[in-house]
Design an enzyme around this catalytic site. Structure first.
Site, short mmCIF file in Angstrom:
data_model
loop_
_atom_site.label_atom_id
_atom_site.label_comp_id
_atom_site.label_asym_id
_atom_site.label_seq_id
_atom_site.Cartn_x
_atom_site.Cartn_y
_atom_site.Cartn_z
N ILE A 182 40.67 -2.54 -75.14
CA ILE A 182 39.73 -2.03 -74.15
C ILE A 182 40.53 -1.23 -73.11
O ILE A 182 41.40 -1.77 -72.43
CB ILE A 182 38.96 -3.20 -73.49
CG1 ILE A 182 38.18 -3.99 -74.55
CG2 ILE A 182 38.03 -2.67 -72.39
CD1 ILE A 182 37.12 -3.21 -75.30
N PHE B 77 21.56 8.63 -74.50
CA PHE B 77 21.22 7.59 -75.49
C PHE B 77 20.91 8.19 -76.86
O PHE B 77 20.20 7.58 -77.66
CB PHE B 77 20.04 6.73 -75.00
CG PHE B 77 20.27 6.11 -73.65
CD1 PHE B 77 21.32 5.23 -73.45
CD2 PHE B 77 19.44 6.40 -72.58
CE1 PHE B 77 21.55 4.66 -72.21
CE2 PHE B 77 19.67 5.84 -71.33
CZ PHE B 77 20.73 4.96 -71.15
N GLY C 244 35.23 2.29 -79.58
CA GLY C 244 34.26 2.59 -78.53
C GLY C 244 33.37 1.39 -78.27
O GLY C 244 33.28 0.49 -79.10
N VAL C 245 32.71 1.37 -77.13
CA VAL C 245 31.86 0.23 -76.81
C VAL C 245 30.48 0.61 -76.28
O VAL C 245 29.84 -0.18 -75.61
CB VAL C 245 32.52 -0.72 -75.79
CG1 VAL C 245 33.58 -1.55 -76.45
CG2 VAL C 245 33.08 0.03 -74.60
N GLY C 246 30.00 1.78 -76.58
CA GLY C 246 28.69 2.14 -76.04
C GLY C 246 27.53 1.46 -76.71
O GLY C 246 26.58 1.03 -76.07
N GLU C 247 27.57 1.39 -78.02
CA GLU C 247 26.37 1.04 -78.77
C GLU C 247 26.31 -0.40 -79.25
O GLU C 247 25.22 -0.97 -79.41
CB GLU C 247 26.22 2.02 -79.94
CG GLU C 247 25.98 3.40 -79.37
CD GLU C 247 26.09 4.53 -80.37
OE1 GLU C 247 25.07 4.89 -80.95
OE2 GLU C 247 27.20 5.04 -80.58
N GLN D 118 29.18 -0.72 -69.97
CA GLN D 118 28.51 -0.22 -71.17
C GLN D 118 27.75 -1.33 -71.89
O GLN D 118 26.62 -1.17 -72.31
CB GLN D 118 29.53 0.38 -72.14
CG GLN D 118 29.94 1.79 -71.78
CD GLN D 118 28.75 2.71 -71.76
OE1 GLN D 118 28.13 2.95 -72.78
NE2 GLN D 118 28.40 3.20 -70.59
N GLY E 13 27.97 9.62 -68.68
CA GLY E 13 27.76 8.50 -67.76
C GLY E 13 28.51 7.26 -68.20
O GLY E 13 28.42 6.21 -67.57
MO1 MOS Z 1 24.49 7.89 -79.60
S1 MOS Z 1 22.65 7.41 -80.45
O1 MOS Z 1 25.37 8.47 -80.90
O2 MOS Z 1 24.15 9.03 -78.43
#
Ligand code: MOS
Length: 738
Positions: A629, A238, A702-705, A638, A465
């Site tokens: 996607i 994170f 990307g789709v993490g944040e 995510q 992950g």
């Molecule tokens: Mo993210 S805060 O760029 O790991």
């Protein structure tokens, strides 16, 4: 034609796919940093300062040194020199806390490492660390949550925001604050350091093995090729594992000093001390609008706390200049120094807290105007990025808003506070829009085509992950038209071709070009051999007349296609390799051609029972414009994780620092409350897929944040709709609703 035949084969891009590394994880065979045990390995436990400001007067190690199994108690002056690194993003030399461990006798935050106990077992090292007696000259720390910046800088400006605000018939002027949030990945930070002569290997919890290698090499005065950083599996980060923290050079230096491998694993409480957090942030947002809801002015003034040692700035204005059409805008930033460890990026840094404030203010404005908040967003949708003055590469926020409203049933919303009921409970419906940047890092990958039909793809990138193993396998299987089971993904090792960080939701987009180029290079090498070698269908054919496509060699003017493994077997060659690179777009100076971001909208329903002071989140619908996607299953996963984190941010998460000692008092999972399954309803996630070909050939972002951006505001806006109470400070306190 061979090519059209091949094109009918299975496709992997865009298809839900379970993690290729899933079996390793569920069977416990995936090895994380702290799972590495080496012959003769010793355990190290840091001693943390029990004051947050002052001077170390004495460190008495006599008792600790007598304890069973203890090998050493190391303190200032006992370690080989550790150099101070100047952080430099462009050279992949980023470090969070710039001060080398044990550098001086000054204590600047609670938990700062002051000594290191090393013993044969973890328990012995822990007991010895507890027995180290440190005498301090303590001073009163400053952990004051109220932030006042000494100076402020203008982060973004257009028009005349003050004048616009003064002349606007409808205005909002409000203060928003978030408490410090501490990253709590399940895997705590860990380092296993081992030396072989003058070569150092580190098993690390790292979101960037190349950067980690560079920093550790420079800190220890080693050439980079003498340091190897391995992070095959990471229990998430994170942002807290983007750059090295002090435990890594401490373990490496102790291992050098004692001539033994060292394992150093942080405890959960230590996660609240010296490995970063999202700082406390206070923001004032002023909006001015015409009576029909057109924004005329937007001002956002934010201040974040930072450490004594560092000037980490949370870029809360990241999304502000391009979110809304508004002629007059001014964003300012400021810092307030506190006796707290150095803060760092936490999932969606800047945009996440920034959008909490601006999207709350938009909801306040909608309420004041008597206008629907979705409508307010729609009429303030910009035609171009008004901050940069360039077009968007691909922006479909309007569709996110309208589709989200439809899926949620938003048209049935009665705007009157507390007017909607279900099963005797009061319903609150709130929404918020969101954005997160889309960019690429410089990245290299290598491909090996083998005679048994398998393919190895490698890059010094890592999977935190999020599904990187899986999407890399999908990309290779797709391009070569082979079964995904035939792809071996090798990442998480700095000795591989230089890869990209797992950060900023940028790794997937960064890997596409290098993997394509590496496959093309391996294909070109195969063609050369197929033409020059004996016994292949192409022996003696001019290599210029051959092509490599979808895993097969074929003549450009037609004829039968031969799979790479068949060609290799005919040649009696085991394998052929190629390497490829892709250039980054992130952090490039100057005006870009396009403004590249992902967009989205969250719709949240809360159920409120004032009689028993019970608030539940009962529904969340989220819609994203995140380009193509690649793996809908991993992408949804995510977003779901991010929405869970957003619910935690709005309702639970906050680090509390004791005003007297400066200690984070809720430094454990009983008192630092994160959202759990019981707090989360079924999450409804949708992607509207507009490939962004300005970013890469697959059009994938990307789709993490982005899933975390806007979530907290949508939730507190829903709370307002249910209760009439504006929650402007996170986490919400239930008593504030009564
Ligand atoms: Mo993210 S805060 O760029 O790991």
């Amino acid at each position: 034609m061979a090519q059209s035949q091949a094109a009918s084969s299975v496709t992997y891009i865009g298809k839900a796919r379970a993690r290729v590394d899933g079996p390793l994880k569920v069977t416990g065979t995936a090895r994380y940093a702290s799972d590495h045990n080496l012959p003769g390995m010793l355990y190290a436990v840091p001693v943390g300062a029990t004051i947050a400001k002052g001077t170390i007067k004495d460190i008495d190690t006599a008792r600790a040194r007598q304890m069973p199994g203890v090998r050493a108690i190391l303190k200032r002056g006992d370690l080989p020199p550790i150099a101070k690194i100047t952080a430099n993003f462009g050279e992949s030399l980023m470090v969070d806390e710039p001060r080398p461990p044990f550098d001086d006798d000054t204590v600047r935050y609670y938990g700062q490492y002051v000594a290191l106990a090393v013993a044969d077992t973890f328990e012995q090292a822990k007991a010895a660390a507890d027995a180290v007696a440190v005498t301090y000259a303590a001073e009163t720390p400053n952990v004051d949550p109220h932030l006042v910046a000494k100076e402020t800088k203008v982060a973004s400006e257009r028009g005349n925001a003050e004048k616009g605000f003064a002349s606007a018939p409808v205005t909002i002027d409000a203060l928003y604050a978030i408490s410090p949030e501490t990253h709590n990945p399940i895997e705590t930070h860990a380092t296993v350091a081992t030396w072989d002569g003058d070569e150092l290997t580190l098993y690390e919890t790292s979101q960037g093995v190349i950067n980690h290698r560079n920093v550790l090499a420079d800190m220890l005065g080693l050439p980079r090729h003498k340091v190897r950083v391995i992070a095959k599996f990471i229990g998430s980060g994170f942002g807290s594992k983007l750059w090295p923290w002090s435990q890594s050079p401490l373990a490496a230096a102790a291992a050098m000093k004692l001539g033994k491998p060292i394992k150093l694993v942080l405890s959960r409480p230590m996660m609240f001390h010296a490995v970063g957090h999202r700082p406390r942030i206070e923001q004032r947002v002023r909006l001015g609008a015409s009576r029909d809801g057109k924004l005329v002015s937007l001002q956002q003034d934010y201040v974040n706390s930072t450490s004594i040692l560092d000037d980490y700035e949370e870029n809360c204005g990241e999304a502000t200049p391009h979110m809304y059409s508004v002629p007059n805008l001014r964003v300012t930033s400021g810092l307030a120094k506190r006796n707290i460890g150095t803060p760092t990026a936490m999932r969606g840094p800047g945009a996440v807290p920034g959008l909490f404030a601006t999207e709350s203010a938009m909801d306040e404005l909608a309420a004041k105007l008597g206008m629907d908040p979705v409508e307010l967003h729609l009429i303030n949708e910009p035609q171009l990025d008004e901050g940069l003055g360039v077009p968007f590469s691909s922006r479909h926020l309007k569709e996110c808003l309208t589709l989200g409203a439809e899926k949620f049933g938003w048209p049935k919303r009665d705007p009157k506070i507390g007017s909607m009921k279900r099963d005797g409970k009061t319903l609150g419906w709130g929404m918020a829009a969101c954005s997160w940047l889309a960019a690429r890092f410089d990245c290299t990958a290598a491909i090996e085509l083998r005679d048994d039909g398998t393919v190895r793809v490698s890059s010094a990138s890592q999977d935190i992950g999020t599904g990187t193993y899986t999407v890399m396998a999908q990309m290779v299987a797709e391009t070569l038209s082979i079964a995904i089971e035939r792809v071996e993904v090798v990442i998480g090792d700095s000795s591989l071709p230089s890869g990209a960080l797992s950060g900023g939701s940028m790794l997937t987009a960064s890997l596409i070009a290098p993997i394509d180029a590496a496959i093309a290079a391996a294909g070109a090498a195969l063609i050369t051999q197929a033409s020059a070698g004996k016994n292949t269908p192409f022996s003696g054919v001019d290599a210029k007349k051959l092509q490599f496509s979808r895993g097969k060699v074929t003549a450009k003017d037609g004829g039968s296609a031969t799979a790479f493994d068949e060609v290799l077997r005919a040649l009696k060659v085991k394998s052929v390799s190629g390497q490829g690179s892709g250039e980054g777009t992130f952090g490039i100076e100057g005006k870009p051609k396009f403004s590249s971001h992902s967009f989205g909208a969250h719709f949240v329903e809360v159920m409120w029972q004032p009689e028993i002071a019970r608030l539940r989140v009962s529904r969340v619908v989220s819609v994203f414009d995140a380009g193509r996607i690649i793996n809908p299953l991993a992408a949804r996963n995510q977003i779901e994780g991010a929405v869970v984190m957003g619910i935690g941010m709005a309702l639970f998460e906050g680090t509390e620092y004791d005003a007297r000692s400066g200690a984070p008092v809720n430094a454990n999972f009983a008192d630092y409350v994160v959202a759990t399954n019981a707090d989360i309803p079924a999450l409804d996630v949708h992607f509207i897929e507009y490939p962004d070909f300005n970013l890469n050939t697959l059009g994938a972002r990307g789709v993490g944040e982005i899933g975390l951006a806007g979530t907290a505001a949508a939730l507190t806006n829903a709370i307002y709709h249910a209760t009439g109470v504006r929650v402007r400070e996170l986490p919400m306190k239930i008593e504030s609703l009564l």
